[in-house]
Design a protein around this motif. Structure first.
Motif, PDB file in Angstrom:
ATOM      1  N   ASP A 385       5.348  -2.585  70.725  1.00  0.00           N
ATOM      2  CA  ASP A 385       4.924  -3.941  70.377  1.00  0.00           C
ATOM      3  C   ASP A 385       4.697  -4.076  68.871  1.00  0.00           C
ATOM      4  O   ASP A 385       4.056  -3.228  68.227  1.00  0.00           O
ATOM      5  CB  ASP A 385       3.636  -4.315  71.108  1.00  0.00           C
ATOM      6  N   ASN A 386       5.249  -5.154  68.303  1.00  0.00           N
ATOM      7  CA  ASN A 386       5.060  -5.490  66.879  1.00  0.00           C
ATOM      8  C   ASN A 386       5.567  -4.397  65.943  1.00  0.00           C
ATOM      9  O   ASN A 386       5.050  -4.227  64.832  1.00  0.00           O
ATOM     10  CB  ASN A 386       3.586  -5.794  66.572  1.00  0.00           C
ATOM     11  N   VAL A 387       6.597  -3.685  66.396  1.00  0.00           N
ATOM     12  CA  VAL A 387       7.163  -2.598  65.595  1.00  0.00           C
ATOM     13  C   VAL A 387       8.657  -2.854  65.394  1.00  0.00           C
ATOM     14  O   VAL A 387       9.381  -3.162  66.351  1.00  0.00           O
ATOM     15  CB  VAL A 387       6.955  -1.229  66.275  1.00  0.00           C
ATOM     16  N   ARG A 388       9.092  -2.735  64.154  1.00  0.00           N
ATOM     17  CA  ARG A 388      10.532  -2.763  63.852  1.00  0.00           C
ATOM     18  C   ARG A 388      11.033  -1.334  63.888  1.00  0.00           C
ATOM     19  O   ARG A 388      10.627  -0.505  63.076  1.00  0.00           O
ATOM     20  CB  ARG A 388      10.795  -3.362  62.463  1.00  0.00           C
ATOM     21  N   GLU A 389      11.973  -1.055  64.811  1.00  0.00           N
ATOM     22  CA  GLU A 389      12.485   0.288  64.936  1.00  0.00           C
ATOM     23  C   GLU A 389      13.505   0.586  63.832  1.00  0.00           C
ATOM     24  O   GLU A 389      14.083  -0.325  63.233  1.00  0.00           O
ATOM     25  CB  GLU A 389      13.141   0.484  66.304  1.00  0.00           C
ATOM     26  N   VAL A 390      13.746   1.873  63.574  1.00  0.00           N
ATOM     27  CA  VAL A 390      14.738   2.287  62.579  1.00  0.00           C
ATOM     28  C   VAL A 390      16.106   1.698  62.944  1.00  0.00           C
ATOM     29  O   VAL A 390      16.585   1.851  64.067  1.00  0.00           O
ATOM     30  CB  VAL A 390      14.821   3.819  62.501  1.00  0.00           C
ATOM     31  N   GLY A 391      16.725   0.986  61.961  1.00  0.00           N
ATOM     32  CA  GLY A 391      18.050   0.411  62.187  1.00  0.00           C
ATOM     33  C   GLY A 391      18.065  -0.794  63.096  1.00  0.00           C
ATOM     34  O   GLY A 391      19.148  -1.235  63.489  1.00  0.00           O
ATOM     35  N   SER A 392      16.906  -1.346  63.443  1.00  0.00           N
ATOM     36  CA  SER A 392      16.894  -2.486  64.351  1.00  0.00           C
ATOM     37  C   SER A 392      17.460  -3.746  63.701  1.00  0.00           C
ATOM     38  O   SER A 392      17.967  -4.633  64.393  1.00  0.00           O
ATOM     39  CB  SER A 392      15.464  -2.752  64.840  1.00  0.00           C
ATOM     40  N   ASP A 393      17.388  -3.875  62.367  1.00  0.00           N
ATOM     41  CA  ASP A 393      18.004  -5.003  61.672  1.00  0.00           C
ATOM     42  C   ASP A 393      19.467  -4.713  61.365  1.00  0.00           C
ATOM     43  O   ASP A 393      20.346  -5.514  61.685  1.00  0.00           O
ATOM     44  CB  ASP A 393      17.259  -5.294  60.363  1.00  0.00           C
ATOM     45  N   VAL A 394      19.730  -3.554  60.749  1.00  0.00           N
ATOM     46  CA  VAL A 394      21.092  -3.150  60.414  1.00  0.00           C
ATOM     47  C   VAL A 394      21.207  -1.651  60.640  1.00  0.00           C
ATOM     48  O   VAL A 394      20.398  -0.880  60.123  1.00  0.00           O
ATOM     49  CB  VAL A 394      21.444  -3.478  58.945  1.00  0.00           C
ATOM     50  N   ARG A 395      22.210  -1.241  61.386  1.00  0.00           N
ATOM     51  CA  ARG A 395      22.435   0.175  61.641  1.00  0.00           C
ATOM     52  C   ARG A 395      23.420   0.727  60.615  1.00  0.00           C
ATOM     53  O   ARG A 395      24.375   0.068  60.239  1.00  0.00           O
ATOM     54  CB  ARG A 395      22.988   0.361  63.051  1.00  0.00           C
ATOM     55  N   LYS A 396      23.161   1.908  60.106  1.00  0.00           N
ATOM     56  CA  LYS A 396      24.054   2.551  59.145  1.00  0.00           C
ATOM     57  C   LYS A 396      25.480   2.602  59.706  1.00  0.00           C
ATOM     58  O   LYS A 396      25.692   2.988  60.854  1.00  0.00           O
ATOM     59  CB  LYS A 396      23.572   3.961  58.825  1.00  0.00           C
ATOM     60  N   GLY A 397      26.458   2.214  58.861  1.00  0.00           N
ATOM     61  CA  GLY A 397      27.850   2.170  59.297  1.00  0.00           C
ATOM     62  C   GLY A 397      28.246   0.866  59.951  1.00  0.00           C
ATOM     63  O   GLY A 397      29.423   0.661  60.265  1.00  0.00           O
ATOM     64  N   HIS A 398      27.278  -0.046  60.144  1.00  0.00           N
ATOM     65  CA  HIS A 398      27.561  -1.336  60.766  1.00  0.00           C
ATOM     66  C   HIS A 398      28.349  -2.221  59.791  1.00  0.00           C
ATOM     67  O   HIS A 398      28.115  -2.198  58.582  1.00  0.00           O
ATOM     68  CB  HIS A 398      26.246  -2.026  61.155  1.00  0.00           C
ATOM     69  N   LEU A 399      29.303  -3.018  60.311  1.00  0.00           N
ATOM     70  CA  LEU A 399      30.080  -3.943  59.492  1.00  0.00           C
ATOM     71  C   LEU A 399      29.173  -5.074  59.018  1.00  0.00           C
ATOM     72  O   LEU A 399      28.682  -5.875  59.811  1.00  0.00           O
ATOM     73  CB  LEU A 399      31.253  -4.513  60.295  1.00  0.00           C
ATOM     74  N   LEU A 400      28.953  -5.137  57.715  1.00  0.00           N
ATOM     75  CA  LEU A 400      28.084  -6.165  57.142  1.00  0.00           C
ATOM     76  C   LEU A 400      28.851  -7.449  56.841  1.00  0.00           C
ATOM     77  O   LEU A 400      28.432  -8.544  57.216  1.00  0.00           O
ATOM     78  CB  LEU A 400      27.448  -5.657  55.843  1.00  0.00           C
TER      79      LEU A 400
END
Length: 690
Positions: A385-400
């Motif tokens: 709850d109320n936590v942003r997990e690692v890579g939850s916004d953008v994952r490494k290697g993701h097409l930006l």
């Protein structure tokens, strides 16, 4: 490629090579006027000494072996005058096996047009072995002008001297040789200047595709004087669609370059897909202000059960504080909680955050400055709850972002790239635009106080207007100033311009007057190709689109092509727009902007087109479609309406004031009535009447 060698004959330069300006001047002629056919492979400087001259020239002409190493042309500069030390003609004459008096005559004839003192030069030319030799004056300017006078004919002379079969080379006649060399013989010039509307050469020209590059000049031969100029334009009249297709075909393609991710990236179009370089966030972070806690992890069955109690309540000691700032990783002690701010990393062991609104201060430290214990009463608290997990916004290697996307100032693209650790991207280079006004009557708009213009003077409005228009569309610009109607001056300023910028815009000098020099200068002096010289439209009929080829440097910067020593060639578009202010701005948006956007990788190339309803009657031109300056606004009913800006005469500056669109009006004998629908090309934002 033909191989050339340059020999400077100068005792002064032999002592100090830094004083020589002839070698760079002649190299420039080979690069600029030689149409990519020449490679200067040898240069040398010797004193005014016959033996030294002969030794160097003989070494270049008499070498035997690999034909790929053959020197096709030797040019000398210096020592051709009447001074006692001037011995170049005598030294070279002893080496020549086949004199070439025609080349000598061509150089002298060209020089005499510049100065009567050309009679003081003593050039010689001819062939030794399989190499053509030409002696040029010692002054860099004179050497340059003499070489320019004959350089178009030299390839023909060199390949014949090298041993090519003359019968096959001459098949097709003199006309074919002239076209291959990019020149026009005297008979062809006269036929054009007398109208060229009979059988023969005039028909050949008009039989070409409407937007094909012309094989020989149609423009006036300035050396023949005003009595021999064209009385009507010899250029075929193109439709606007055909002109746009021509521009699309002959405008250079995109060039990739790499740029840093910063605020200067705005406006560029991506040339390659971009992928995230790191996770965002790179650590588990709180998304609220509150307290990091440890809650039991429930099984899937427990999570699904309504009776599962996830209420977190009690009094907890505050064992640490986690702020959104770089710091050492905190560890949450057993039974404790950690005060945490938005964006701060979760302490090791914590797996949820309780909002501060769900807590009550229970006790403080002895000094009253810090929290000691906090009472929590929060229902339905879950792991994560109320936590942003690692890579939850953008994952490494993701097409930006994808190839072809444009970086804007309002879309957040720079922020996205920066957040994902992208520091450099590959984009399409944006062309730099140079704007030049031409005409003896044109003066800087600040040159005279109000009401003190001399008779015939006109304030320059086109140049500042077009510079600002290009900048408004996101292109870097260079102010090329005002150029008088003088052929040599205009030629030099255009040569400088195409080396300095990627696209040249000129205004004025494209009609049928004796001082309208743009077309002849581009076509005859610069060796450019005029793709069209007239368009069926109002305003802007004499709009001209041309291209010239220039030497491209190795060290091309991200925006400006200057300097360097490469032999690579590039195409430079030149748009010669009418001198009337409204015509210049209309044709900029209609023709120049699509070329700029193509070179920058933007799509679509042209202005956005929308249907609009006329708010009043519009008078049509009987013969030509018109691009009517107008204001497009959206009414309460959501319909786009168009209103004229008033009188549309091409010289009327005020007709562009407030205009945000060009209405595509057909030709016709009767007015278009209010309520009729036409297409509008939007130059800026639509106005709202709400």
């Amino acid at each position: 490629m033909l191989r050339a060698a340059v020999l400077v004959v100068s005792t002064t330069a032999a002592r100090d090579a830094s004083t020589d300006a002839a070698i760079p001047a002649l190299k420039d002629v080979f690069a600029t006027d030689g149409y990519g056919k020449w490679d200067v492979v040898e240069t040398s400087i010797v004193s005014d000494d016959a033996a030294s001259i002969q030794k160097t020239v003989s070494q270049w002409t008499d070498a035997v072996g690999d034909d790929s190493k053959l020197i096709n042309l030797v040019v000398t500069t210096g020592g051709t005058g009447f001074a006692i030390s001037d011995v170049t003609p005598e030294a070279v004459s002893e080496l020549i096996e086949k004199p070439a008096p025609g080349l000598v005559h061509g150089m002298l004839a060209a020089s005499l047009k510049v100065t009567p003192f050309a009679v003081m030069s003593r050039p010689v030319a001819g062939v030794r072995k399989r190499t053509v030799i030409v002696t040029l004056p010692g002054s860099p300017k004179g050497a340059k002008e003499n070489l320019q006078a004959i350089i178009k004919m030299l390839p023909h002379a060199c390949v014949l001297a090298a041993g090519i079969d003359s019968r096959s080379l001459h098949s097709g006649g003199v006309r074919k040789l002239e076209q291959r060399a990019g020149i026009t013989g005297s008979i062809a010039c006269q036929s054009h200047n007398h109208g060229g509307h009979g059988h023969g050469h005039g028909l050949v020209r008009h039989a070409q595709p409407a937007h094909a590059p012309l094989s020989s000049p149609l423009s006036n031969n300035l050396s023949l004087g005003p009595t021999r100029r064209n009385r009507a334009s010899p250029y075929p009249m193109l439709s606007v669609d055909a002109a746009l297709a021509c521009i699309k075909e002959y405008t250079p393609d995109v060039i990739e370059t790499e740029r840093p991710v910063d605020q200067d990236l705005v406006g560029f179009v991506l040339a390659r897909d971009v992928y995230a370089a790191e996770d965002v966030p790179a650590f588990r972070a709180s998304i609220v202000d509150g307290y990091a806690v440890v809650v039991p992890k429930h099984t899937d069955e427990q999570s699904a059960s309504k009776s599962s109690n996830r209420t977190l309540s009690g009094i907890f000691p505050v064992t640490s504080v986690s702020h959104a700032a770089p710091d050492e990783a905190k560890v949450l002690r057993d039974g404790g909680i950690a005060r945490i701010t938005t964006g701060a990393p979760l302490p090791a062991g914590a797996n949820a955050v309780v909002m501060v609104e769900s807590t009550v201060l229970y006790s403080t430290t002895e000094d009253g400055q810090e929290e000691k214990e906090v009472e929590i009463s929060a229902a339905d608290v879950r792991d994560g709850d109320n936590v942003r997990e690692v890579g939850s916004d953008v994952r490494k290697g993701h097409l930006l972002m994808q190839k072809g996307e444009r970086i804007t100032a309002v879309g957040g693209e720079v922020g996205l790239l920066a957040a994902a650790g992208v520091q450099r991207v590959t984009v399409y280079r944006r062309p730099v635009v140079g704007v030049m006004s031409t005409g003896n009557e044109i003066v800087e708009h600040t040159a005279r106080p109000p009401s003190e213009l001399r008779l015939g003077e006109v304030r320059d409005t086109n140049r500042p207007t077009l510079l600002l228009a290009a900048q408004e569309w996101g292109f870097a610009t260079v102010d090329l100033g005002i150029v008088v109607d003088q052929p040599q001056t205009l030629e030099q300023r255009l040569r400088d311009a195409v080396r300095q910028v990627d696209v040249v815009i000129t205004t004025g000098g494209v009609s049928m007057g004796e001082l309208d020099l743009l077309k002849p200068t581009i076509e005859r002096a610069l060796g450019g190709t005029i793709h069209f010289g007239r368009v069926t439209m109002k305003p802007g009929k004499p709009t001209t689109f041309a291209t010239v080829t220039v030497k491209e440097p190795d060290n091309v910067s991200d925006n400006l092509a200057v300097g360097g020593h490469s032999t690579r060639r590039s195409v430079r578009p030149i748009f010669s727009l009418p001198g009337n202010p409204a015509s210049a701005l209309v044709t900029f948006h209609l023709f120049v902007l699509p070329a700029l956007r193509k070179m920058a990788g933007e799509h679509p190339h042209g202005l956005p087109r929308v249907p609009v309803v006329l708010s009043h009657d519009f008078v049509l031109d009987r013969l030509r479609p018109e691009y009517h300056r107008a204001v497009v606004s959206v009414g309460a009913d959501g319909v786009l309406q168009a209103t004229s800006t008033g009188g549309q005469r091409s010289s009327k500056v005020g007709s562009m004031r407030g205009a945000n669109a060009l209405l595509c009006m057909p030709a016709g004998p009767e007015p278009l009535k209010a309520g009729a629908k036409v297409d509008a090309l939007l130059m800026s934002n639509i106005r709202s009447e709400l």
